[in-house]
Design a protein around this motif. Structure first.
Motif, short mmCIF file in Angstrom:
data_model
loop_
_atom_site.label_atom_id
_atom_site.label_comp_id
_atom_site.label_asym_id
_atom_site.label_seq_id
_atom_site.Cartn_x
_atom_site.Cartn_y
_atom_site.Cartn_z
N ARG A 172 0.82 -1.21 0.00
CA ARG A 172 0.00 0.00 0.00
C ARG A 172 0.85 1.26 0.00
O ARG A 172 0.51 2.26 -0.64
CB ARG A 172 -0.95 -0.02 1.20
CG ARG A 172 -1.99 -1.12 1.11
CD ARG A 172 -3.15 -0.88 2.05
NE ARG A 172 -2.80 -1.02 3.44
CZ ARG A 172 -2.96 -2.14 4.15
NH1 ARG A 172 -3.48 -3.22 3.58
NH2 ARG A 172 -2.62 -2.18 5.42
N ARG A 173 1.99 1.22 0.72
CA ARG A 173 2.87 2.39 0.72
C ARG A 173 3.42 2.66 -0.68
O ARG A 173 3.56 3.82 -1.09
CB ARG A 173 4.03 2.18 1.71
CG ARG A 173 3.63 2.08 3.18
CD ARG A 173 2.98 3.36 3.69
NE ARG A 173 3.89 4.49 3.73
CZ ARG A 173 4.68 4.79 4.75
NH1 ARG A 173 4.68 4.03 5.84
NH2 ARG A 173 5.46 5.84 4.71
N LYS A 196 1.91 2.27 -3.34
CA LYS A 196 0.83 2.87 -4.14
C LYS A 196 0.42 4.23 -3.62
O LYS A 196 -0.60 4.80 -4.05
CB LYS A 196 -0.36 1.92 -4.16
CG LYS A 196 -0.05 0.61 -4.89
CD LYS A 196 -1.21 -0.37 -4.81
CE LYS A 196 -0.84 -1.69 -5.50
NZ LYS A 196 -1.91 -2.71 -5.39
N GLU A 235 -0.35 5.18 -0.36
CA GLU A 235 -1.16 5.30 0.85
C GLU A 235 -0.25 5.63 2.04
O GLU A 235 0.87 5.13 2.14
CB GLU A 235 -1.93 4.01 1.11
CG GLU A 235 -2.94 3.71 0.01
CD GLU A 235 -3.82 2.50 0.32
OE1 GLU A 235 -4.02 2.21 1.51
OE2 GLU A 235 -4.30 1.87 -0.63
N TRP A 293 -0.49 5.05 5.36
CA TRP A 293 -0.52 4.30 6.61
C TRP A 293 0.66 3.35 6.73
O TRP A 293 0.95 2.58 5.82
CB TRP A 293 -1.83 3.51 6.70
CG TRP A 293 -3.02 4.33 6.27
CD1 TRP A 293 -3.78 4.16 5.14
CD2 TRP A 293 -3.55 5.48 6.92
NE1 TRP A 293 -4.74 5.11 5.06
CE2 TRP A 293 -4.63 5.95 6.14
CE3 TRP A 293 -3.21 6.16 8.09
CZ2 TRP A 293 -5.39 7.06 6.50
CZ3 TRP A 293 -3.96 7.27 8.45
CH2 TRP A 293 -5.03 7.70 7.66
N HIS A 324 -1.32 -1.86 9.66
CA HIS A 324 -2.42 -2.62 9.05
C HIS A 324 -3.46 -2.96 10.10
O HIS A 324 -3.12 -3.52 11.15
CB HIS A 324 -1.87 -3.91 8.43
CG HIS A 324 -2.93 -4.85 7.92
ND1 HIS A 324 -3.73 -4.56 6.83
CD2 HIS A 324 -3.33 -6.08 8.36
CE1 HIS A 324 -4.56 -5.57 6.61
NE2 HIS A 324 -4.34 -6.50 7.53
N THR A 369 -6.68 -4.01 1.89
CA THR A 369 -7.01 -2.64 2.30
C THR A 369 -6.80 -2.48 3.80
O THR A 369 -6.80 -3.46 4.55
CB THR A 369 -8.47 -2.30 1.98
OG1 THR A 369 -9.34 -2.98 2.91
CG2 THR A 369 -8.84 -2.71 0.56
N ASN A 370 -6.65 -1.25 4.22
CA ASN A 370 -6.54 -0.94 5.65
C ASN A 370 -7.93 -0.66 6.23
O ASN A 370 -8.92 -0.60 5.50
CB ASN A 370 -5.64 0.27 5.85
CG ASN A 370 -4.97 0.27 7.21
OD1 ASN A 370 -5.24 -0.57 8.07
ND2 ASN A 370 -4.07 1.22 7.43
#
Length: 392
Positions: free
Chosen positions: A61-62, A64, A66, A68, A71, A130-131
């Motif tokens: 996710r990082r 991409k 995001e 956060w 998780h 997803t988070n």
């Protein structure tokens, strides 16, 4: 809010990876819904998230963009809508709901063209890829994921089955040419677990017969309670895992045992072979699944809990024209159809172990270590006890 949080420096044993932390409540954006979580289902995907393998979901996710660095997992939730983002019209604060795990970008061209969203480049499993999943006081989901809670179920019961049930629905009814039909025989691996109990009930609800494979007789009896016509105890057979090469002398011993398994299955099923084999162990069982599947039938698989390096004897595959089909997640149509069966009391959630919020890490470690329960595991979040939440 309080949440069970996984961070990269704690990857490994789920008991250590999950820790209770206080984090900011996420704000729902356009098309999003914030749900006050009453109970959360526990599934194997967040064993993987806690280990950081085969995918580091935080790093993914990082990359991409995001922000956060933690998780919050959990791919099953029951709860009450707390707030909605712009454009949300189908639900409102106060609604009692469950969340299905299919997640995708609404502006994805594949989705906008009317194709199956779970085959889209943006498709994800909510609470894993997803988070802000359900292991917290509030979870964040897309509007299309929100489904009405069955009034007759408690919060714990309602949180138990949606991921496994919608996954099983897609596996059995999502594939052209091999959709479950009345009179079919289905072989269900892990028939006493979360996926297996849902698959057995879905087969029965559609006029088909299911035979369960289980680890002991008590589990077999449990599977029969949910509609299986019989069961096979895998402890009675010894040919599990990747078989020897077909030219090796020891292959004959493997084949003899596989044939004995097929004969035992046939005796339960009145001479029939399974048109659908419901797979998720993977490495330990795929060779047998492909062998016993009926000519023209399908082995459909959604996981590899025993390993990923499976072997199939292609002679049986091409000559008998069998299909090996991967299946992942659920789309909205499938999730709604499954939830309708639950609300109509045709599918039981098969609630097994209920744990308090602070034992989410322990429950995942038990799952990782193969400590099985009957049915599905659930953690209480906002619900005061396992009996709360039924309104009819």
């Amino acid at each position: 809010m309080f949440a069970q949080v996984v961070r990269q420096d704690r990857f490994g044993d789920p008991l250590e990876a999950f820790r209770i932390e206080e984090v900011a409540v996420p704000e729902p954006g356009p098309g999003e819904v914030l749900v006050a979580v009453m109970a959360a289902g526990i599934n194997f995907n967040n064993v993987w998230a806690a280990r950081g393998v085969p995918i580091d979901v935080i790093a993914e996710r990082r990359r991409k963009g995001e922000p956060w660095d933690f998780h919050i997992g959990g791919s099953d939730a029951s709860g009450i809508v707390h707030a909605v983002g712009g454009g949300v019209e189908s639900v409102a604060p106060g609604d009692r709901v469950v969340v299905h795990p299919g997640h995708w970008a609404p502006d994805d061209p594949w989705v906008q063209a009317g194709n199956d969203p779970m085959l889209a480049p943006s498709a994800k499993i909510w609470g894993y890829n997803t988070n802000f999943g359900s292991f917290a006081q509030f979870c964040l989901a897309q509007e299309h994921q929100i489904l009405p809670k069955a009034p007759h179920l408690t919060w714990a019961e309602a949180a138990a089955p949606t991921l496994v049930g919608t996954t099983a629905y897609r596996m059995l009814l999502g594939w052209d040419g091999h959709r479950l039909e009345p009179g079919d025989l289905v072989l269900v691996w892990g028939g006493s677990g979360g996926l297996g109990t849902q698959a057995i009930q879905l087969a029965a609800a559609h006029g088909a017969d299911a035979v369960a494979v289980v680890s002991d007789d008590k589990r077999g009896e449990y599977a029969v309670r949910f509609g299986a016509i019989g069961y096979l105890n895998r402890g009675d057979f010894s040919h599990w895992g990747v078989p020897p090469h077909w030219e090796e002398p020891s292959y004959g011993a493997w084949l003899k045992e596989a044939r004995r398994f097929r004969k035992a299955l046939s005796e339960i099923a009145g001479g029939r072979a399974p048109r659908i084999v419901f797979e998720h162990p993977g490495e330990a069982t795929i060779p047998t699944s492909a062998f016993v599947c009926a000519p023209g039938g399908m082995v459909v698989i959604c996981a590899g809990t025993s390993g990923y390096s499976a072997m199939v004897d292609l002679r049986y595959q091409w000559v008998l024209q069998k299909r090996l089909q991967g299946s992942h997640g659920t789309n909205d149509e499938q999730a709604r159809a499954y939830n309708d069966l639950v609300r109509a009391k045709r599918i039981d959630p098969a609630l097994g172990e209920v744990v308090p919020f602070h034992e989410i890490g322990r429950a995942h470690r038990d799952m990782a270590n193969g400590i099985e329960v009957f049915g599905n595991r659930v953690a209480l979040v906002g619900a005061p006890d396992a009996e709360a939440g039924a309104s009819a």
